[in-house]
Design a protein around this motif. Structure first.
Motif: not given
Length: 174
Positions: A56-58, A73-75, A78
């Motif tokens: 999920s690119k977390f 990650t930035e994601k 957030t």
């Protein structure tokens, strides 16, 4: 079903929270230890969640000094900030206390490297590294005649790297 999806979300958020709280990239092994030592999730579920968070690119892996390290990650940051209120205060407290107690040993694991390989003529090549703020402070390679010596050097380096580093610098400077 709702209870298990709620639990799944909280466990993934907890993993993101740990990464954010440490403020440094850490190894999969270190994150695993934090989660398992506090009995938050079992190993197999943890690895599945970690894989899902990565897909999920977390979280993502970064290469640093021959190690694959996990970062938020930035994601992921957030998502954590949006849903942090779903984490139980008791789990947050446990994580905060654990990190406070163990942060120095976690950093030491990331900054000190000691390993050996088999060399030629039945010798062993010992590789010692000291890293600070992701910059190489020192790398020392030695050839020793026995596995016991290689093991002993690695163990001493891991136990007291700053004293050994300081002694080497003093010998070279004075």
């Amino acid at each position: 079903m709702y209870e298990s999806s709620s639990e799944l979300a909280e466990n993934k958020l907890l993993m993101l929270y740990v990464l954010k709280s440490i403020k440094n990239p850490i190894s999969n092994t270190q994150l695993t230890e934090i989660i398992l030592e506090n009995n938050f999730i079992n190993y197999f579920t943890f690895q599945q969640y970690l894989s899902e968070l990565e897909n999920s690119k977390f979280v993502e892996y970064r290469e640093a000094n021959d190690k694959k390290l996990l970062i938020l990650t930035e994601k992921g940051d957030t998502v954590l900030s949006l849903f942090k209120d779903r984490l139980s205060p008791s789990k947050i407290s446990i994580v905060d206390e654990y990190i406070k107690e163990k942060i120095e040993s976690i950093k030491k694991e990331l900054t000190i490297h000691a390993d050996y390989t088999i060399g030629t003529n039945d010798s062993f090549i010992v590789d010692l590294k000291a890293i600070e703020n992701q910059a190489l402070l020192m790398e020392l390679k030695l050839t020793v005649p026995s596995k016991n010596q290689a093991n002993s050097i690695c163990n001493k380096w891991k136990e007291n790297p700053s004293e050994i580093y300081t002694n080497i610098i003093n010998v070279l400077i004075n």
